[in-house]
Scaffold this motif. Structure first.
Motif, PDB file in Angstrom:
ATOM      1  N   ILE A 273      -0.229 -23.321  -4.809  1.00 30.64           N
ATOM      2  CA  ILE A 273       0.948 -22.548  -5.223  1.00 30.64           C
ATOM      3  C   ILE A 273       0.492 -21.546  -6.283  1.00 30.64           C
ATOM      4  CG2 ILE A 273       3.275 -22.715  -6.206  1.00 30.64           C
ATOM      5  CD1 ILE A 273       3.205 -25.735  -5.461  1.00 30.64           C
ATOM      6  N   PRO A 274       0.711 -20.224  -6.038  1.00 28.46           N
ATOM      7  CA  PRO A 274       0.277 -19.251  -7.048  1.00 28.46           C
ATOM      8  C   PRO A 274       1.045 -19.425  -8.352  1.00 28.46           C
ATOM      9  CG  PRO A 274       0.988 -18.157  -5.003  1.00 28.46           C
ATOM     10  CD  PRO A 274       1.351 -19.603  -4.868  1.00 28.46           C
ATOM     11  N   GLY A 275       0.356 -19.302  -9.465  1.00 27.49           N
ATOM     12  CA  GLY A 275       1.009 -19.376 -10.774  1.00 27.49           C
ATOM     13  C   GLY A 275       2.010 -18.238 -10.907  1.00 27.49           C
ATOM     14  N   PRO A 276       3.208 -18.511 -11.452  1.00 31.76           N
ATOM     15  CA  PRO A 276       4.233 -17.469 -11.539  1.00 31.76           C
ATOM     16  C   PRO A 276       4.112 -16.615 -12.804  1.00 31.76           C
ATOM     17  CG  PRO A 276       5.142 -19.606 -12.157  1.00 31.76           C
ATOM     18  CD  PRO A 276       3.692 -19.835 -11.889  1.00 31.76           C
ATOM     19  N   PRO A 277       4.211 -15.279 -12.661  1.00 28.22           N
ATOM     20  CA  PRO A 277       4.240 -14.416 -13.842  1.00 28.22           C
ATOM     21  C   PRO A 277       5.614 -14.451 -14.495  1.00 28.22           C
ATOM     22  CG  PRO A 277       4.273 -13.081 -11.842  1.00 28.22           C
ATOM     23  CD  PRO A 277       4.222 -14.509 -11.403  1.00 28.22           C
ATOM     24  N   ASN A 278       5.756 -13.884 -15.711  1.00 26.35           N
ATOM     25  CA  ASN A 278       7.024 -14.024 -16.421  1.00 26.35           C
ATOM     26  C   ASN A 278       8.043 -12.941 -16.081  1.00 26.35           C
ATOM     27  OD1 ASN A 278       6.092 -11.855 -17.783  1.00 26.35           O
ATOM     28  ND2 ASN A 278       5.685 -12.919 -19.710  1.00 26.35           N
ATOM     29  N   ASN A 279       7.880 -12.283 -14.946  1.00 29.85           N
ATOM     30  CA  ASN A 279       8.906 -11.354 -14.478  1.00 29.85           C
ATOM     31  C   ASN A 279       8.848 -11.330 -12.953  1.00 29.85           C
ATOM     32  OD1 ASN A 279       6.597  -9.960 -14.002  1.00 29.85           O
ATOM     33  ND2 ASN A 279       6.802  -8.703 -15.833  1.00 29.85           N
ATOM     34  N   LEU A 280       9.526 -10.382 -12.328  1.00 33.60           N
ATOM     35  CA  LEU A 280       9.635 -10.447 -10.867  1.00 33.60           C
ATOM     36  C   LEU A 280       8.569  -9.629 -10.135  1.00 33.60           C
ATOM     37  CD1 LEU A 280      13.520 -10.323 -10.569  1.00 33.60           C
ATOM     38  CD2 LEU A 280      12.036 -12.305 -10.336  1.00 33.60           C
ATOM     39  N   CYS A 281       7.662  -8.996 -10.883  1.00 34.74           N
ATOM     40  CA  CYS A 281       6.650  -8.166 -10.216  1.00 34.74           C
ATOM     41  C   CYS A 281       5.539  -9.050  -9.627  1.00 34.74           C
ATOM     42  CB  CYS A 281       6.034  -7.192 -11.210  1.00 34.74           C
ATOM     43  SG  CYS A 281       5.091  -8.042 -12.471  1.00 34.74           S
ATOM     44  N   ALA A 282       4.652  -8.405  -8.882  1.00 35.52           N
ATOM     45  CA  ALA A 282       3.505  -9.155  -8.339  1.00 35.52           C
ATOM     46  C   ALA A 282       2.382  -9.116  -9.371  1.00 35.52           C
ATOM     47  CB  ALA A 282       3.062  -8.536  -7.029  1.00 35.52           C
ATOM     48  N   CYS A 283       2.706  -9.506 -10.622  1.00 30.15           N
ATOM     49  CA  CYS A 283       1.728  -9.328 -11.705  1.00 30.15           C
ATOM     50  C   CYS A 283       0.596 -10.345 -11.674  1.00 30.15           C
ATOM     51  CB  CYS A 283       2.425  -9.369 -13.049  1.00 30.15           C
ATOM     52  SG  CYS A 283       3.688  -8.132 -13.193  1.00 30.15           S
ATOM     53  N   ASN A 284       0.672 -11.337 -10.778  1.00 33.95           N
ATOM     54  CA  ASN A 284      -0.494 -12.212 -10.666  1.00 33.95           C
ATOM     55  C   ASN A 284      -1.530 -11.608  -9.709  1.00 33.95           C
ATOM     56  OD1 ASN A 284       0.898 -12.692  -8.337  1.00 33.95           O
ATOM     57  ND2 ASN A 284       1.257 -14.876  -8.714  1.00 33.95           N
ATOM     58  N   GLU A 285      -1.318 -10.342  -9.340  1.00 32.16           N
ATOM     59  CA  GLU A 285      -2.333  -9.565  -8.617  1.00 32.16           C
ATOM     60  C   GLU A 285      -2.914  -8.565  -9.597  1.00 32.16           C
ATOM     61  OE1 GLU A 285      -1.097  -7.510  -5.138  1.00 32.16           O
ATOM     62  OE2 GLU A 285      -1.133  -9.349  -3.963  1.00 32.16           O
ATOM     63  N   CYS A 286      -4.242  -8.452  -9.634  1.00 30.50           N
ATOM     64  CA  CYS A 286      -4.837  -7.469 -10.539  1.00 30.50           C
ATOM     65  C   CYS A 286      -4.745  -6.087  -9.878  1.00 30.50           C
ATOM     66  CB  CYS A 286      -6.295  -7.828 -10.822  1.00 30.50           C
ATOM     67  SG  CYS A 286      -7.125  -6.538 -11.760  1.00 30.50           S
ATOM     68  N   PRO A 287      -4.014  -5.145 -10.493  1.00 27.55           N
ATOM     69  CA  PRO A 287      -3.852  -3.833  -9.864  1.00 27.55           C
ATOM     70  C   PRO A 287      -5.170  -3.070  -9.758  1.00 27.55           C
ATOM     71  CG  PRO A 287      -2.980  -3.806 -12.112  1.00 27.55           C
ATOM     72  CD  PRO A 287      -3.350  -5.227 -11.804  1.00 27.55           C
ATOM     73  N   HIS A 288      -6.124  -3.416 -10.620  1.00 30.40           N
ATOM     74  CA  HIS A 288      -7.437  -2.734 -10.574  1.00 30.40           C
ATOM     75  C   HIS A 288      -8.251  -3.255  -9.391  1.00 30.40           C
ATOM     76  CE1 HIS A 288      -6.304  -1.315 -14.491  1.00 30.40           C
ATOM     77  NE2 HIS A 288      -6.159  -2.563 -14.913  1.00 30.40           N
ATOM     78  N   MET A 289      -8.335  -4.573  -9.286  1.00 32.41           N
ATOM     79  CA  MET A 289      -9.070  -5.174  -8.161  1.00 32.41           C
ATOM     80  C   MET A 289      -8.461  -4.710  -6.835  1.00 32.41           C
ATOM     81  SD  MET A 289     -11.496  -7.484  -8.788  1.00 32.41           S
ATOM     82  CE  MET A 289     -12.235  -8.279 -10.224  1.00 32.41           C
ATOM     83  N   LYS A 290      -7.137  -4.601  -6.836  1.00 39.74           N
ATOM     84  CA  LYS A 290      -6.442  -4.299  -5.579  1.00 39.74           C
ATOM     85  C   LYS A 290      -6.461  -2.808  -5.240  1.00 39.74           C
ATOM     86  CE  LYS A 290      -5.370  -8.602  -4.654  1.00 39.74           C
ATOM     87  NZ  LYS A 290      -6.130  -9.748  -5.157  1.00 39.74           N
ATOM     88  N   ARG A 291      -7.085  -1.979  -6.056  1.00 42.61           N
ATOM     89  CA  ARG A 291      -7.263  -0.567  -5.661  1.00 42.61           C
ATOM     90  C   ARG A 291      -8.241  -0.475  -4.486  1.00 42.61           C
ATOM     91  NH1 ARG A 291      -5.612   3.699  -9.179  1.00 42.61           N
ATOM     92  NH2 ARG A 291      -6.976   5.051  -7.957  1.00 42.61           N
ATOM     93  N   ASN A 292      -9.152  -1.456  -4.388  1.00 42.04           N
ATOM     94  CA  ASN A 292     -10.119  -1.426  -3.284  1.00 42.04           C
ATOM     95  C   ASN A 292      -9.436  -1.861  -1.988  1.00 42.04           C
ATOM     96  OD1 ASN A 292     -12.181  -0.758  -5.065  1.00 42.04           O
ATOM     97  ND2 ASN A 292     -12.681  -2.903  -5.490  1.00 42.04           N
ATOM     98  N   SER A 293      -9.862  -1.262  -0.890  1.00 39.64           N
ATOM     99  CA  SER A 293      -9.332  -1.648   0.426  1.00 39.64           C
ATOM    100  C   SER A 293     -10.487  -1.582   1.420  1.00 39.64           C
ATOM    101  CB  SER A 293      -8.229  -0.685   0.859  1.00 39.64           C
ATOM    102  OG  SER A 293      -8.802   0.605   1.030  1.00 39.64           O
ATOM    103  N   LEU A 294     -10.269  -2.152   2.594  1.00 40.40           N
ATOM    104  CA  LEU A 294     -11.302  -2.128   3.637  1.00 40.40           C
ATOM    105  C   LEU A 294     -11.643  -0.668   4.012  1.00 40.40           C
ATOM    106  CD1 LEU A 294     -12.735  -4.434   5.075  1.00 40.40           C
ATOM    107  CD2 LEU A 294     -11.132  -4.165   6.972  1.00 40.40           C
ATOM    108  N   GLU A 295     -10.598   0.187   4.067  1.00 46.12           N
ATOM    109  CA  GLU A 295     -10.805   1.597   4.424  1.00 46.12           C
ATOM    110  C   GLU A 295     -11.696   2.280   3.376  1.00 46.12           C
ATOM    111  OE1 GLU A 295      -7.891   0.043   4.455  1.00 46.12           O
ATOM    112  OE2 GLU A 295      -7.337   0.200   6.579  1.00 46.12           O
TER     113      GLU A 295
END
Ligand code: 13P
Ligand code: SF4
Length: 335
Positions: A273-295
């Motif tokens: 179960i992913p740990g929940p952040p303290n608001n409703l955003c997908a903040c348990n995803e690192c926006p920097h790491m997620k800039r990378n994509s397969l493309e």
């Protein structure tokens, strides 16, 4: 080949190559072809998207990725992670070409400690040993005596003579955790990871009440009240090893959500179960790491850009602190 000036212009604006890809291409196949053609190796951090982890030659935590970058005989390293990690690979393998899918994949923790300001701060403690978490710029590493990652930090601190003062940068949460474990009093830089400091103690407690059989496992970049709830605290690879060897069936995982991909692969019958952040955003995803994509990974390998380069002085002066970390890790048998 596209015009080099246009490509450089795109990198300056976006940080990645914004080139349309034929939608009929099988990117897994194309990337595998590029790996062979260019004798390239893909290194990916556990926080990358699942498809990047699946195409990578090596997936690991910060320590394992730097060990791999030091030992590879590939001509090109495609680093699917954030900028400071690719810099570390360049410092350890300066003759190799290091590319990153998106040059703007940064890190809030690394940004929280600008080298010129840290240099002034350090002057106040001339007799102290500087230990820096590897999540910092190569320039900061030039001001560092020994680097550490979350999987070797306790060993690194324990390797420093007891009568020596220590400055620990840039993560105050990891620093506070290390003070507690090692009993050392350290001067802490006031930095933090935007992902790990957002986990909610209250929501994790509620989740635990709803899932009393679940064990809470957390990364030491989390704040102390969250760590106080944890049954186990460790680096990404530490968390992965723990769920493999532990007898529980369900875990509340308090770190960036990308790690769940490997956990589910290795333990398909367990529940994570992913740990929940303290608001409703997908903040348990690192926006920097997620800039990378397969493309973007495909394009970076095809065009061999954006490339991560460093001045010779930085490579030379940053290397000593990373080498020292790798030596202590090897002595402790850490992999
Ligand atoms: P580790 O991979 O060392 O656990 O670090 C986690 C992290 O935040 C990397 O950015
Ligand atoms: Fe930096 Fe935190 Fe993202 Fe890791 S998870 S790259 S420490 S912002």
């Amino acid at each position: 080949m596209q015009d080099i000036k246009i490509l450089e212009g795109q990198l300056a604006i976006h940080g990645y190559l914004d080139i349309a890809i034929d939608p009929s291409l099988d990117l897994f196949e194309e990337i595998n072809k590029l790996k062979k053609e260019k004798n390239a190796v893909i290194l990916a951090h556990y926080y990358q998207d699942s498809d990047i982890q699946d195409i990578a030659d090596f997936v690991g935590d910060s320590l394992q990725l730097s060990q791999e970058a030091a030992r590879t005989d590939a001509d090109m390293i495609a680093f699917a992670g954030v900028h400071f990690m690719a810099e570390t690979a360049k410092v350890l393998s300066p003759t190799k070409k290091v590319v990153i899918p998106d040059l703007k994949a940064g890190c809030s923790l690394s940004d929280s400690c600008p080298a010129p300001i840290f240099a002034k701060f350090k002057e106040k403690y001339p007799d102290h040993v500087v230990v820096s978490y590897v999540n910092c710029t190569a320039e900061l590493k030039t001001l560092t005596d020994i680097c550490c990652t979350s999987s070797n930090a306790v060993h690194i601190i324990n390797a420093i003579p007891k009568d020596k003062g220590i400055i620990f940068a840039p993560d105050k949460n990891l620093g506070a955790y290390l003070q507690k474990i090692t009993g050392r009093n350290m001067i802490l830089w006031d930095g933090a990871c935007m992902v790990h400091e957002i986990f909610s103690q209250e929501k994790i407690t509620k989740l635990k009440i709803q899932n009393p059989e679940a064990k809470i496992i957390a990364h030491p970049e989390c704040e102390e009240p969250v760590l106080a709830l944890a049954d186990y605290i460790g680096s990404t690879s530490g968390l992965l090893k723990f769920v493999q060897s532990d007898s529980a069936q369900t875990y509340i995982v308090v770190t960036e959500v990308g790690i769940l991909h490997q956990m589910m692969k290795i333990c398909p019958n367990k529940t994570f179960i992913p740990g929940p952040p303290n608001n409703l955003c997908a903040c348990n995803e690192c926006p920097h790491m997620k800039r990378n994509s397969l493309e973007k990974l495909y394009l970076s390998m095809k065009y061999e850009m954006p490339e991560v380069t460093l001045p010779e002085r930085i490579i030379r002066d940053a290397r000593a602190s990373i080498d020292r970390m790798l030596e202590i890790s090897a002595q402790a048998g850490l992999k």
